[in-house]
Design an enzyme around this catalytic site. Structure first.
Site, PDB file in Angstrom:
ATOM      1  N   LYS A  22       0.763  -0.991   0.223  1.00 46.74           N
ATOM      2  CA  LYS A  22      -0.411   0.229   0.023  1.00 46.74           C
ATOM      3  C   LYS A  22       0.891   0.852   0.347  1.00 46.74           C
ATOM      4  O   LYS A  22       0.908   2.088  -0.613  1.00 46.74           O
ATOM      5  CB  LYS A  22      -1.457  -0.131   1.360  1.00 46.74           C
ATOM      6  CG  LYS A  22      -1.527   1.188   1.150  1.00 46.74           C
ATOM      7  CD  LYS A  22      -2.501   1.424   3.345  1.00 46.74           C
ATOM      8  CE  LYS A  22      -1.727   1.874   4.339  1.00 46.74           C
ATOM      9  NZ  LYS A  22      -1.086   3.519   4.134  1.00 46.74           N
ATOM     10  N   ASN A  23       1.674   1.430   0.692  1.00 45.05           N
ATOM     11  CA  ASN A  23       2.734   2.448   1.435  1.00 45.05           C
ATOM     12  C   ASN A  23       3.764   2.860   0.147  1.00 45.05           C
ATOM     13  O   ASN A  23       3.660   3.849  -0.243  1.00 45.05           O
ATOM     14  CB  ASN A  23       3.634   2.638   2.188  1.00 45.05           C
ATOM     15  CG  ASN A  23       2.331   2.948   3.625  1.00 45.05           C
ATOM     16  OD1 ASN A  23       1.615   2.708   3.341  1.00 45.05           O
ATOM     17  ND2 ASN A  23       2.772   3.068   4.877  1.00 45.05           N
ATOM     18  N   CYS A 116      -5.346  13.112  12.672  1.00 43.68           N
ATOM     19  CA  CYS A 116      -5.522  11.186  12.887  1.00 43.68           C
ATOM     20  C   CYS A 116      -4.676  11.331  13.678  1.00 43.68           C
ATOM     21  O   CYS A 116      -4.668  12.138  15.091  1.00 43.68           O
ATOM     22  CB  CYS A 116      -4.249  11.271  12.171  1.00 43.68           C
ATOM     23  SG  CYS A 116      -3.973   9.508  11.737  1.00 43.68           S
ATOM     24  N   ARG A 121       0.137  14.689  12.582  1.00 44.42           N
ATOM     25  CA  ARG A 121       0.917  14.490  11.257  1.00 44.42           C
ATOM     26  C   ARG A 121       1.019  15.951  10.389  1.00 44.42           C
ATOM     27  O   ARG A 121       0.339  16.176   9.976  1.00 44.42           O
ATOM     28  CB  ARG A 121       0.164  13.339  10.756  1.00 44.42           C
ATOM     29  CG  ARG A 121       0.822  12.271  11.875  1.00 44.42           C
ATOM     30  CD  ARG A 121      -0.198  11.008  10.975  1.00 44.42           C
ATOM     31  NE  ARG A 121       0.464  10.595  10.160  1.00 44.42           N
ATOM     32  CZ  ARG A 121       0.061   9.009   9.464  1.00 44.42           C
ATOM     33  NH1 ARG A 121      -1.135   8.341   9.733  1.00 44.42           N
ATOM     34  NH2 ARG A 121       0.975   8.398   8.248  1.00 44.42           N
ATOM     35  N   ASP A 305       5.075   0.777  11.724  1.00 44.46           N
ATOM     36  CA  ASP A 305       3.688   0.342  11.348  1.00 44.46           C
ATOM     37  C   ASP A 305       3.427  -1.308  12.168  1.00 44.46           C
ATOM     38  O   ASP A 305       2.664  -1.581  11.930  1.00 44.46           O
ATOM     39  CB  ASP A 305       3.376   0.464   9.877  1.00 44.46           C
ATOM     40  CG  ASP A 305       3.082   1.712   9.283  1.00 44.46           C
ATOM     41  OD1 ASP A 305       3.031   3.093  10.584  1.00 44.46           O
ATOM     42  OD2 ASP A 305       2.883   1.407   7.588  1.00 44.46           O
ATOM     43  N   ARG A 397      -8.645   0.233   4.890  1.00 48.00           N
ATOM     44  CA  ARG A 397      -7.871   0.627   4.603  1.00 48.00           C
ATOM     45  C   ARG A 397      -6.611   0.312   4.269  1.00 48.00           C
ATOM     46  O   ARG A 397      -6.289   0.902   3.389  1.00 48.00           O
ATOM     47  CB  ARG A 397      -7.474   2.291   5.403  1.00 48.00           C
ATOM     48  CG  ARG A 397      -8.845   3.012   5.505  1.00 48.00           C
ATOM     49  CD  ARG A 397      -8.180   4.480   6.106  1.00 48.00           C
ATOM     50  NE  ARG A 397      -6.698   4.637   5.879  1.00 48.00           N
ATOM     51  CZ  ARG A 397      -5.781   5.054   7.137  1.00 48.00           C
ATOM     52  NH1 ARG A 397      -5.992   5.128   8.205  1.00 48.00           N
ATOM     53  NH2 ARG A 397      -4.711   5.258   6.125  1.00 48.00           N
TER      54      ARG A 397
HETATM   55  C1  UD1 Z   1       4.168   7.405   6.594  1.00 50.81           C
HETATM   56  C2  UD1 Z   1       3.549   5.585   6.008  1.00 50.81           C
HETATM   57  C3  UD1 Z   1       2.922   5.540   7.708  1.00 50.81           C
HETATM   58  C4  UD1 Z   1       4.234   5.347   8.444  1.00 50.81           C
HETATM   59  C5  UD1 Z   1       5.546   7.009   8.338  1.00 50.81           C
HETATM   60  C6  UD1 Z   1       6.800   6.632   9.400  1.00 50.81           C
HETATM   61  C7  UD1 Z   1       2.862   6.108   4.412  1.00 50.81           C
HETATM   62  C8  UD1 Z   1       1.800   6.567   2.344  1.00 50.81           C
HETATM   63  N1  UD1 Z   1       2.488   6.330   5.110  1.00 50.81           N
HETATM   64  O1  UD1 Z   1       3.666   8.277   6.625  1.00 50.81           O
HETATM   65  O2  UD1 Z   1       2.631   4.422   7.475  1.00 50.81           O
HETATM   66  O3  UD1 Z   1       3.590   5.004   9.744  1.00 50.81           O
HETATM   67  O4  UD1 Z   1       5.735   6.932   7.197  1.00 50.81           O
HETATM   68  O5  UD1 Z   1       7.392   5.880   8.785  1.00 50.81           O
HETATM   69  O6  UD1 Z   1       3.830   5.439   3.275  1.00 50.81           O
HETATM   70  N2  UD1 Z   1       6.147  15.606  10.374  1.00 50.81           N
HETATM   71  C9  UD1 Z   1       6.113  16.504  10.343  1.00 50.81           C
HETATM   72  N3  UD1 Z   1       6.274  17.124   9.495  1.00 50.81           N
HETATM   73  C10 UD1 Z   1       6.056  17.380   7.645  1.00 50.81           C
HETATM   74  C11 UD1 Z   1       6.298  15.494   8.099  1.00 50.81           C
HETATM   75  C12 UD1 Z   1       6.191  14.547   8.750  1.00 50.81           C
HETATM   76  O7  UD1 Z   1       6.599  17.021  11.417  1.00 50.81           O
HETATM   77  O8  UD1 Z   1       5.641  17.600   7.499  1.00 50.81           O
HETATM   78  C13 UD1 Z   1       6.515  14.004  11.243  1.00 50.81           C
HETATM   79  C14 UD1 Z   1       5.070  13.353  11.826  1.00 50.81           C
HETATM   80  O9  UD1 Z   1       4.369  13.126  12.227  1.00 50.81           O
HETATM   81  C15 UD1 Z   1       5.876  11.823  12.157  1.00 50.81           C
HETATM   82  C16 UD1 Z   1       7.737  11.910  11.491  1.00 50.81           C
HETATM   83  O10 UD1 Z   1       7.477  13.428  11.396  1.00 50.81           O
HETATM   84  O11 UD1 Z   1       6.473  12.227  13.658  1.00 50.81           O
HETATM   85  C17 UD1 Z   1       7.731  10.658  10.721  1.00 50.81           C
HETATM   86  O12 UD1 Z   1       6.314  11.351   9.426  1.00 50.81           O
HETATM   87  P1  UD1 Z   1       6.319  10.594   8.135  1.00 50.81           P
HETATM   88  O13 UD1 Z   1       7.638   9.963   7.904  1.00 50.81           O
HETATM   89  O14 UD1 Z   1       6.302  11.791   7.624  1.00 50.81           O
HETATM   90  O15 UD1 Z   1       5.341  10.176   7.728  1.00 50.81           O
HETATM   91  P2  UD1 Z   1       4.334   9.640   6.829  1.00 50.81           P
HETATM   92  O16 UD1 Z   1       4.445   9.778   5.593  1.00 50.81           O
HETATM   93  O17 UD1 Z   1       2.689  10.743   7.296  1.00 50.81           O
END
Ligand code: UD1
Length: 417
Positions: A22-23, A116, A121, A305, A397
């Site tokens: 999925k990811n 969320c 996030r 995850d 999902r």
């Molecule tokens: C992706 C995965 C999710 C997984 C996560 C961490 C997908 C669709 N989802 O989510 O399943 O749990 O990686 O491996 O691939 N953050 C900020 N600002 C930002 C972006 C992120 O502060 O602009 C923080 C987030 O709140 C979190 C951390 O950075 O604490 C990591 O998040 P991120 O790696 O971006 O996760 P996702 O891409 O949302």
């Protein structure tokens, strides 16, 4: 509302084939927006998040056709640049259309993904990095209004924190930017490697220069292509944990064991016997489960995850274990439900203390997020009697055919519509 009835106690035995990731599929689907030519994708999992992303693409004007297991996408008529709240609210990955829309059209209006259950996030890292490529943006009533008056222009960008989504958004955007972009402190999850393989096959000019640095030279056009998405490592990890938990014996097929080396080593330390081949893992759970301390971390660390699923397993360990959640601040929503089933887990800040030697008791439960819901299934298959899991739309999902796959190897799970 749909729910699951889960009957325990069972031992899992047999073979499970892993679905597409999925990811990995989500950013690849978003990246199809870069192209005007036909793109064929194989191995997309049949889960709700993929349906949502396809609906989002269609709302932007993509033409999507299904041919048996292949999905063909054409974007030659795609002209819309507005991603609505109704499509982005349920799935944070909707923000991944921002990069490709800006790269192709120089403008986009995309809803913020919103809150969320597992944490706030934010998308500040995505937006800050895009602004370094020349994007100007404003946030008005929950929407990012972004435009790049001179088109995207390559830049050197160091991410302040490792983010999977921001790395993906920026890689995709930089593919059509003028000149050279260097992204450093990138996430290096296997799904990002898969996205890069897809983009390279499409004709983009991308090169990893160090472990976490990537160099992208912008191109003007991209090619037609046919691509098979990688297997889902989180699904594989979930079933490996299920086997370890039930003293089961499972052959997990269709996954390269190398990408889940960290998880395999942890399961071995806990006592499971594991053998691996090129695309196959065989696991035999042991009667005695040893305690262990774990912290979640960006890849190649232990994935957040799989934290909830691992916590269920550690409830069965011979002694106390600790899990430190380092990625999402609020990812312990499953703990209250597991404690209602007899677990003894306490939380202080981002650290969970898990007492071992627990015998779970069947209960009526509420799923709170995707991975939390699967952890409740795992606890329920080791609880005597019938458990009921409500709000399973979270589960749908991200897990393809979960009850079918588990029932085939000995579980007793019934879906009630
Ligand atoms: C992706 C995965 C999710 C997984 C996560 C961490 C997908 C669709 N989802 O989510 O399943 O749990 O990686 O491996 O691939 N953050 C900020 N600002 C930002 C972006 C992120 O502060 O602009 C923080 C987030 O709140 C979190 C951390 O950075 O604490 C990591 O998040 P991120 O790696 O971006 O996760 P996702 O891409 O949302």
């Amino acid at each position: 509302m749909k729910k699951l009835e889960v009957f325990g106690v069972v031992k899992l035995k047999g073979q499970i084939t892993i679905s597409g990731s999925k990811n990995a599929s989500l950013p690849i689907l978003a990246a199809t927006l870069l192209s005007n030519k036909k793109i064929s994708l194989n191995n997309l999992p049949k889960v709700k998040d993929i349906e949502t992303m396809i609906s989002l693409l269609k709302s932007l004007g993509s033409i999507v056709e299904y041919n048996k297991k292949t999905i063909n996408i054409k974007n030659n008529k795609q002209v819309k640049t507005f991603a609505s709240y109704s499509l982005v609210k349920t799935m944070r990955a909707g923000i991944l259309v921002l990069g490709p829309l800006l790269a192709k059209f120089g403008k986009a209006k995309v809803s913020l993904p919103g809150g969320c259950a597992i944490g706030t996030r934010p998308v500040d890292i995505h937006l800050e990095a895009l602004s370094k490529l020349g994007v100007k943006y404003k946030i008005i009533q929950g929407y990012v209004h972004a435009n790049a008056p001179k088109g995207l222009i390559g830049a050197n960008i160091k991410f302040p924190k490792i983010s999977v989504g921001a790395t993906e958004n920026l890689i995709i955007a930089a593919c059509l930017a003028k000149g050279k972009t260097i992204l450093s402190n990138c996430a290096i999850e296997p799904e990002i490697k898969d996205l890069v393989n897809f983009l390279k096959k499409m004709g983009c000019n991308i090169k990893w220069t160090t472990k976490r640095t990537i160099k992208i030279k912008g191109v003007n056009t991209v090619n037609e292509l046919d691509y098979k998405v990688m297997a889902d490592r989180i699904e594989a990890g979930t079933y490996l944990i299920a086997a370890a938990l039930t003293e089961g014996n499972l052959k997990i097929r269709g996954i390269n064991p190398k990408i889940i080396n960290t998880e395999i080593n942890i399961l071995k330390k806990i006592g499971a016997k594991i053998t691996q081949k090129k695309n196959e893992i065989v696991i035999q759970g042991s009667k005695k489960i040893k305690n262990i301390n774990i912290k979640t971390a960006p890849y190649p660390g232990f994935p957040t995850d799989l934290q909830a699923q691992m916590m269920v397993l550690l409830c069965k360990a011979n002694k106390k274990s600790y899990i430190r959640e380092e990625i999402f601040e609020n990812r312990f929503m499953h703990v209250a439900e597991l404690n209602r089933m007899g677990a003894k887990i306490s939380i202080k800040g981002n650290k969970a203390t898990i007492q071992g030697n627990i015998k779970f008791k069947a209960a009526e439960l509420m799923a709170t997020d995707l991975r939390a819901s699967v952890s409740l299934i795992l606890a329920a298959i080791t609880s005597k009697g019938k458990s009921i899991i409500n709000r399973i739309y979270h589960l749908d999902r991200g897990y393809e055919d979960i009850e079918k796959k588990l029932n085939k190897v000995g579980a007793k799970i019934k879906r009630i519509n």
